[in-house]
Write a protein that holds these residues in place. Structure first.
Motif, PDB file in Angstrom:
ATOM      1  N   TYR A  29       0.840  -1.203   0.000  1.00  9.91           N
ATOM      2  CA  TYR A  29       0.000   0.000   0.000  1.00  9.91           C
ATOM      3  C   TYR A  29       0.872   1.249   0.000  1.00  9.91           C
ATOM      4  N   GLU A  59       3.865   1.521  -1.163  1.00 11.82           N
ATOM      5  CA  GLU A  59       4.486   1.619  -2.492  1.00 11.82           C
ATOM      6  C   GLU A  59       3.483   2.116  -3.528  1.00 11.82           C
ATOM      7  N   ALA A  60       2.232   1.653  -3.433  1.00 12.92           N
ATOM      8  CA  ALA A  60       1.211   2.062  -4.393  1.00 12.92           C
ATOM      9  C   ALA A  60       0.848   3.535  -4.214  1.00 12.92           C
TER      10      ALA A  60
END
Length: 308
Positions: free
Chosen positions: A258, A260-261
């Motif tokens: 999450y 990283e996103a």
């Protein structure tokens, strides 16, 4: 791994394992599950700092507790407690809210969101959004700066905090300045390696994760709904985030993904990994100095997000 204890788990936390309940929540029942969770938090959050606190009424029957530390620096933090949308309460999490107020030098508004199964999805989401919106409108009355309202949550509360930020962005109007997500539940599915590696630990078992979801999500509801799985929502244009993960936690991999996103979508996000901690370490601080140190590290990083 020796006797099911992950080698990276801090010895102080590993020492707690024999005293943790192992019977699945679905077997002991709702009342007993809530009772034993409350007992664990009473012990794990004992010795909290003295902080002025009062219960307040928000809108439409929603209530909360306001914590005002001796030293305030203008920020207000909306806190959404964990417990898989099913367990926990503002009373249970009183000791953590006091530590947040002191550690962040911020007014904390702990929202008593509705719980499943009595109030299934989306009741808790509606309460999280309403509580955050109320704080944005009333921060000055609470003694803070209306431009410095953040939202925080642990585990299921981290889910609600992430969802509230997406919902408020979509609605327009005032927005939180930051989001603090402690080992949040942000995605559906059990295929992450961390779930397979740590889902047997009593800090958070795979069995209980399924029980929480069945209590919270009505049958036939799409688990991909971003209000349930915020990782599947639009992650652009959200408040800066601190995503804290615990290394020995089934939710570790989804939390890291999450963070990283969020970054890939252009949202400022910091991922803080605490590799020797388990799920729920923030409510075990009175039982393990290492957990207390881990929470202090997370709050120090979160305080940076609240700087004016």
């Amino acid at each position: 791994m020796d006797d099911g204890v992950p080698p990276q788990l801090h010895p102080q936390l590993a020492a707690l394992l024999p005293g943790l309940p192992t019977a699945p929540a679905r077997e002991v029942g709702l009342d007993a599950a809530r009772g034993r969770f409350s007992e664990l938090l009473t012990a794990g959050l004992a010795g909290a700092p003295a902080v002025e606190a009062e219960d307040v009424a928000l809108d439409d029957g929603l209530t909360a507790r306001v914590y005002r530390p001796a030293t305030e620096q203008g920020a207000t933090v909306v806190f959404l407690h964990g417990g898989g949308w099913t367990l926990g309460s503002v009373d249970d999490y009183d000791g953590l809210a006091r530590r947040l107020a002191t550690g962040l030098s911020a007014v904390v508004l702990a929202v008593e969101h509705r719980r499943a199964p009595e109030h299934p999805f989306p009741a808790a989401v509606d309460d999280a959004v309403a509580g955050t919106r109320w704080a944005l409108a009333h921060a000055a009355e609470l003694g803070g700066d209306p431009r410095r309202v953040a939202v925080a949550g642990d585990s299921g509360g981290g889910n609600l905090a992430a969802v509230a930020c997406q919902q408020l962005r979509d609605a327009g109007g005032p927005q939180p300045v930051a989001q603090l997500l402690l080992y949040p539940n942000v995605s559906r599915g059990a295929d992450h390696p961390s779930v397979q590696a740590f889902g047997h630990l009593p800090f958070l078992t795979l069995s209980d994760m399924g029980w929480y979801t069945r209590n919270y999500v009505p049958r036939g509801t799409d688990l991909g709904d971003p209000r349930i799985s915020p990782a599947e929502g639009d992650l652009a244009g959200l408040p800066p985030a601190l995503v804290v993960t615990a290394g020995a936690d089934p939710l570790h991999d989804s939390g890291r993904a999450y963070a990283e996103a969020l970054t890939a979508a252009g949202t400022r996000a910091e991922w803080l990994d605490l590799p020797d901690m388990p799920h729920g370490f923030a409510h075990l601080v009175a039982l393990a100095p290492a957990a207390e140190a881990a929470l202090a590290r997370a709050l120090a990083r979160a305080a940076d997000l609240l700087e004016p």
